[in-house]
Design a protein around this motif. Structure first.
Motif, PDB file in Angstrom:
ATOM      1  N   LEU A  26       0.940  -1.204  -0.196  1.00 20.27           N
ATOM      2  CA  LEU A  26       0.221  -0.005   0.219  1.00 20.27           C
ATOM      3  C   LEU A  26       0.837   1.187   0.487  1.00 20.27           C
ATOM      4  CD1 LEU A  26      -2.413   0.857   0.808  1.00 20.27           C
ATOM      5  CD2 LEU A  26      -2.495   1.533   2.669  1.00 20.27           C
ATOM      6  N   VAL A  27       0.555   2.831  -0.441  1.00 17.97           N
ATOM      7  CA  VAL A  27       0.887   3.703  -0.699  1.00 17.97           C
ATOM      8  C   VAL A  27       0.542   4.650  -0.425  1.00 17.97           C
ATOM      9  CG1 VAL A  27       2.152   4.736  -2.003  1.00 17.97           C
ATOM     10  CG2 VAL A  27       2.526   2.821  -2.582  1.00 17.97           C
ATOM     11  N   VAL A  28       0.848   5.807   1.166  1.00 18.67           N
ATOM     12  CA  VAL A  28      -0.188   6.248   1.404  1.00 18.67           C
ATOM     13  C   VAL A  28       1.284   7.280   0.638  1.00 18.67           C
ATOM     14  CG1 VAL A  28      -0.298   7.393   3.628  1.00 18.67           C
ATOM     15  CG2 VAL A  28      -0.649   4.546   3.010  1.00 18.67           C
ATOM     16  N   GLY A  29       0.172   8.519   0.579  1.00 20.33           N
ATOM     17  CA  GLY A  29       0.249  10.016  -0.157  1.00 20.33           C
ATOM     18  C   GLY A  29       0.464  10.723   1.094  1.00 20.33           C
ATOM     19  N   ILE A  30       0.879  12.062   1.469  1.00 18.77           N
ATOM     20  CA  ILE A  30       0.875  12.984   2.448  1.00 18.77           C
ATOM     21  C   ILE A  30      -0.180  13.785   1.365  1.00 18.77           C
ATOM     22  CG2 ILE A  30       1.967  14.727   4.348  1.00 18.77           C
ATOM     23  CD1 ILE A  30       3.629  12.534   4.968  1.00 18.77           C
ATOM     24  N   PRO A  31      -1.142  14.440   2.536  1.00 17.38           N
ATOM     25  CA  PRO A  31      -1.644  15.712   1.505  1.00 17.38           C
ATOM     26  C   PRO A  31      -0.708  16.820   1.646  1.00 17.38           C
ATOM     27  CG  PRO A  31      -3.112  14.077   2.335  1.00 17.38           C
ATOM     28  CD  PRO A  31      -2.553  13.730   2.914  1.00 17.38           C
ATOM     29  N   ARG A  32      -1.070  17.835   1.024  1.00 16.84           N
ATOM     30  CA  ARG A  32      -1.942  17.976  -0.448  1.00 16.84           C
ATOM     31  C   ARG A  32      -0.063  16.992  -1.545  1.00 16.84           C
ATOM     32  NH1 ARG A  32      -3.838  23.586  -2.351  1.00 16.84           N
ATOM     33  NH2 ARG A  32      -1.956  24.024  -1.089  1.00 16.84           N
ATOM     34  N   PRO A  48      -2.281  -0.490  -4.228  1.00 15.63           N
ATOM     35  CA  PRO A  48      -3.083   0.546  -4.407  1.00 15.63           C
ATOM     36  C   PRO A  48      -2.698   2.330  -3.165  1.00 15.63           C
ATOM     37  CG  PRO A  48      -3.205  -1.595  -2.606  1.00 15.63           C
ATOM     38  CD  PRO A  48      -1.989  -1.311  -3.702  1.00 15.63           C
ATOM     39  N   ILE A  49      -3.169   2.799  -3.514  1.00 14.32           N
ATOM     40  CA  ILE A  49      -2.971   4.262  -3.042  1.00 14.32           C
ATOM     41  C   ILE A  49      -3.699   4.438  -2.047  1.00 14.32           C
ATOM     42  CG2 ILE A  49      -2.894   6.617  -3.601  1.00 14.32           C
ATOM     43  CD1 ILE A  49      -2.237   5.508  -6.203  1.00 14.32           C
ATOM     44  N   ALA A  50      -3.496   5.388  -0.915  1.00 14.27           N
ATOM     45  CA  ALA A  50      -4.554   6.005   0.153  1.00 14.27           C
ATOM     46  C   ALA A  50      -3.301   7.327   0.426  1.00 14.27           C
ATOM     47  CB  ALA A  50      -5.004   5.156   1.276  1.00 14.27           C
ATOM     48  N   ASP A  51      -5.066   8.245   0.677  1.00 16.37           N
ATOM     49  CA  ASP A  51      -4.185   9.092   1.072  1.00 16.37           C
ATOM     50  C   ASP A  51      -4.428   9.326   3.352  1.00 16.37           C
ATOM     51  OD1 ASP A  51      -7.071   9.792   2.325  1.00 16.37           O
ATOM     52  OD2 ASP A  51      -6.983  11.737   1.490  1.00 16.37           O
ATOM     53  N   LEU A  52      -2.987  10.192   3.453  1.00 15.42           N
ATOM     54  CA  LEU A  52      -3.008   9.764   4.865  1.00 15.42           C
ATOM     55  C   LEU A  52      -4.341   9.857   5.893  1.00 15.42           C
ATOM     56  CD1 LEU A  52      -0.918   9.646   7.058  1.00 15.42           C
ATOM     57  CD2 LEU A  52      -1.527  11.902   7.467  1.00 15.42           C
ATOM     58  N   GLU A  57      -8.517   6.241   8.392  1.00 16.94           N
ATOM     59  CA  GLU A  57      -9.687   5.911   8.677  1.00 16.94           C
ATOM     60  C   GLU A  57      -9.951   4.472   7.832  1.00 16.94           C
ATOM     61  OE1 GLU A  57     -11.754   8.942   7.476  1.00 16.94           O
ATOM     62  OE2 GLU A  57     -10.716  10.471   8.283  1.00 16.94           O
ATOM     63  N   ASN A  58      -8.764   4.025   7.453  1.00 22.95           N
ATOM     64  CA  ASN A  58      -8.966   2.571   7.271  1.00 22.95           C
ATOM     65  C   ASN A  58      -9.969   3.033   6.239  1.00 22.95           C
ATOM     66  OD1 ASN A  58      -8.368   0.011   7.177  1.00 22.95           O
ATOM     67  ND2 ASN A  58     -10.819  -0.802   8.255  1.00 22.95           N
ATOM     68  N   ARG A  59      -9.595   3.446   4.944  1.00 25.44           N
ATOM     69  CA  ARG A  59      -9.645   3.495   3.722  1.00 25.44           C
ATOM     70  C   ARG A  59      -8.592   3.372   2.674  1.00 25.44           C
ATOM     71  NH1 ARG A  59     -11.497   8.268   2.467  1.00 25.44           N
ATOM     72  NH2 ARG A  59     -11.126   9.662   4.782  1.00 25.44           N
ATOM     73  N   ARG A  60      -8.956   3.134   1.406  1.00 20.87           N
ATOM     74  CA  ARG A  60      -8.301   3.096   0.053  1.00 20.87           C
ATOM     75  C   ARG A  60      -9.070   4.104  -0.955  1.00 20.87           C
ATOM     76  NH1 ARG A  60      -8.021  -0.395  -3.738  1.00 20.87           N
ATOM     77  NH2 ARG A  60      -8.574  -2.602  -3.373  1.00 20.87           N
ATOM     78  N   PHE A  61      -8.493   4.487  -2.081  1.00 21.42           N
ATOM     79  CA  PHE A  61      -8.729   4.925  -3.252  1.00 21.42           C
ATOM     80  C   PHE A  61      -9.171   3.649  -3.561  1.00 21.42           C
ATOM     81  CE2 PHE A  61      -5.368   8.286  -3.457  1.00 21.42           C
ATOM     82  CZ  PHE A  61      -6.413   9.436  -2.551  1.00 21.42           C
ATOM     83  N   ARG A  72      -3.831  -9.590  -5.488  1.00 17.88           N
ATOM     84  CA  ARG A  72      -3.678  -9.632  -3.451  1.00 17.88           C
ATOM     85  C   ARG A  72      -3.497  -7.892  -3.063  1.00 17.88           C
ATOM     86  NH1 ARG A  72       2.481 -10.262  -6.320  1.00 17.88           N
ATOM     87  NH2 ARG A  72       2.182  -9.192  -7.699  1.00 17.88           N
ATOM     88  N   PHE A  73      -3.925  -7.781  -3.639  1.00 19.81           N
ATOM     89  CA  PHE A  73      -4.812  -5.944  -3.309  1.00 19.81           C
ATOM     90  C   PHE A  73      -5.474  -6.596  -1.617  1.00 19.81           C
ATOM     91  CE2 PHE A  73      -4.247  -2.459  -6.484  1.00 19.81           C
ATOM     92  CZ  PHE A  73      -3.614  -3.309  -6.512  1.00 19.81           C
ATOM     93  N   PRO A  74      -5.189  -5.550  -0.850  1.00 24.41           N
ATOM     94  CA  PRO A  74      -6.131  -6.004   0.415  1.00 24.41           C
ATOM     95  C   PRO A  74      -7.033  -5.735  -0.021  1.00 24.41           C
ATOM     96  CG  PRO A  74      -3.656  -4.385   1.327  1.00 24.41           C
ATOM     97  CD  PRO A  74      -3.207  -4.891  -0.397  1.00 24.41           C
ATOM     98  N   ASN A  75      -8.181  -6.040   0.983  1.00 20.30           N
ATOM     99  CA  ASN A  75      -9.323  -5.454   0.907  1.00 20.30           C
ATOM    100  C   ASN A  75      -9.594  -3.735   1.556  1.00 20.30           C
ATOM    101  OD1 ASN A  75     -10.644  -7.111  -0.549  1.00 20.30           O
ATOM    102  ND2 ASN A  75     -10.804  -8.535   1.246  1.00 20.30           N
ATOM    103  N   SER A  76      -8.948  -4.107   3.351  1.00 22.56           N
ATOM    104  CA  SER A  76      -8.683  -2.489   3.654  1.00 22.56           C
ATOM    105  C   SER A  76      -7.606  -2.351   4.042  1.00 22.56           C
ATOM    106  CB  SER A  76      -9.724  -2.609   4.737  1.00 22.56           C
ATOM    107  OG  SER A  76      -9.006  -3.842   5.859  1.00 22.56           O
ATOM    108  N   VAL A  77      -7.067  -0.901   4.203  1.00 23.16           N
ATOM    109  CA  VAL A  77      -5.674  -0.803   4.041  1.00 23.16           C
ATOM    110  C   VAL A  77      -5.487  -1.415   5.794  1.00 23.16           C
ATOM    111  CG1 VAL A  77      -6.110   2.000   3.135  1.00 23.16           C
ATOM    112  CG2 VAL A  77      -6.714   1.364   5.704  1.00 23.16           C
ATOM    113  N   TYR A  78      -6.109  -2.296   6.385  1.00 23.69           N
ATOM    114  CA  TYR A  78      -5.337  -2.397   7.617  1.00 23.69           C
ATOM    115  C   TYR A  78      -5.373  -3.878   7.694  1.00 23.69           C
ATOM    116  CZ  TYR A  78      -7.201   1.538  10.722  1.00 23.69           C
ATOM    117  OH  TYR A  78      -7.167   2.935  11.094  1.00 23.69           O
ATOM    118  N   GLU A  79      -5.096  -4.099   6.370  1.00 21.93           N
ATOM    119  CA  GLU A  79      -5.355  -5.401   6.186  1.00 21.93           C
ATOM    120  C   GLU A  79      -3.904  -5.608   5.076  1.00 21.93           C
ATOM    121  OE1 GLU A  79      -7.570  -7.573   3.407  1.00 21.93           O
ATOM    122  OE2 GLU A  79      -9.463  -7.692   5.403  1.00 21.93           O
ATOM    123  N   SER A  80      -2.938  -4.746   5.225  1.00 22.18           N
ATOM    124  CA  SER A  80      -1.931  -3.748   4.844  1.00 22.18           C
ATOM    125  C   SER A  80      -0.755  -5.080   5.773  1.00 22.18           C
ATOM    126  CB  SER A  80      -1.234  -2.906   4.055  1.00 22.18           C
ATOM    127  OG  SER A  80      -2.250  -2.480   3.264  1.00 22.18           O
TER     128      SER A  80
END
Length: 319
Positions: A26-32, A48-52, A57-61, A72-80
């Motif tokens: 999982l790749v997480v970007g720090i806004p902005r 998969p990508i998510a913002d901070l 909050e356990n959400r990804r894009f 192989r993508f996790p269904n939620s970010v907390y499964e990473s």
């Protein structure tokens, strides 16, 4: 002032993909600004990508439909298992420290391994991250924040930078031009007070220009205008570039000039002996060399071709 463009960012990331651990899922970007390198990395590695906030909050894009998500993508970010947290740069390190505290005090499972990466690090803070794609000395400025950082040290042209250029019909040096000055469409809304405005608009239009700036909410320090009697005299003497370059050269506090026209940007850099950023093509021009690298020339050529193709497309569409 060290400059990096979008093209530089893309190149440095692609050249350093091998430094990213293979098990990152999982790749997480720090806004902005961190969302820009995070997107490049996520797309390049098909991760998969998510913002901070989404990560906390356990959400990804969503992955979209143009690219099939890896099974192989996790269904939620907390499964990473291993998360790469990315920002565009680190300067003092205060922002990153705040991000680390937010993650530490969140509900993110302790089992998730976190690696911190930045595209550009300052020499003094490069050791505060796990991965720094490039070390760039301060001060520095990036293509994505050039209108909003160090504005007090920059010379801004007006037409083509802060507002649209007048059309040929509007540029009559008379009533139509005054109407343009009063109703020009802003192109950007800079953050903070601008240090210097350097324009080849004539001095007789100072009041009109100041009123437009005030109405547009643009604050500035000094306004330097061309002191000639008419636009015809300006065209005959070709005073545009020499005036801008001379003014920029003598302003000791100005470390950058932002110009909209490519040819003028090149010449201002050569005549002033200082670097110039061209808002028309997103290129930094340097005294003596004109272009930073040969790759910029290729980028400029591609930019012009794309613009021409768009013009042809809309012309055909209108028929």
């Amino acid at each position: 002032m060290n400059y990096r463009s979008y093209q530089d960012l893309n190149q440095v990331i692609l050249s350093k993909l091998h430094t990213i651990p293979a098990d990152v899922d999982l790749v997480v970007g720090i806004p902005r600004s961190g969302l820009i390198p995070a997107s490049i990395i996520g797309l390049a590695l098909n991760k998969p990508i998510a913002d901070l906030a989404g990560f906390l909050e356990n959400r990804r894009f969503a992955s979209g439909t143009s690219r099939k998500a890896d099974s192989r993508f996790p269904n939620s970010v907390y499964e990473s298992k291993h998360v790469l947290v990315v920002d565009d740069s680190i300067g003092t390190g205060h922002s990153l420290a705040n991000v680390k505290d937010r993650i530490k005090n969140s509900n993110i499972p302790d089992s998730i391994k976190i690696t911190y990466a930045v595209a550009y690090a300052a020499p003094a803070t490069k050791d505060q991250v796990d991965i720094a794609f490039e070390v760039v000395k301060m001060p520095r400025i990036f293509d994505w924040n050039i209108f909003h950082v160090h504005a007090q040290d920059i010379c801004f042209d007006i037409d083509g930078v802060l507002c649209h250029d007048p059309s040929v019909e509007q540029n009559d040096d008379g009533p139509k031009y005054r109407e343009f000055l009063s109703n020009a469409t802003p192109l950007i809304q800079p953050h903070g007070k601008l240090g210097y405005l350097v324009t080849s608009r004539l001095e007789k239009y100072r009041s009109d220009t100041e009123q437009w700036m005030k109405a547009s909410g643009i604050e500035f320090g000094e306004l330097h205008m061309l002191n000639l009697d008419s636009a015809e005299e300006r065209r005959r003497t070709q005073a545009h570039v020499a005036f801008k370059a001379k003014t920029y050269q003598r302003l000791s506090g100005a470390r950058l000039f932002i110009e909209s026209e490519v040819d003028q940007a090149k010449r201002i850099a050569q005549l002033s002996g200082k670097k110039v950023y061209c808002a028309g093509n997103g290129t930094m021009y340097y005294p003596g060399t004109g272009l930073k690298t040969a790759s910029n020339e290729i980028a400029n050529f591609t930019f012009r071709i794309k613009r021409k193709l768009k013009q042809i497309f809309f012309q055909l569409k209108g028929k």
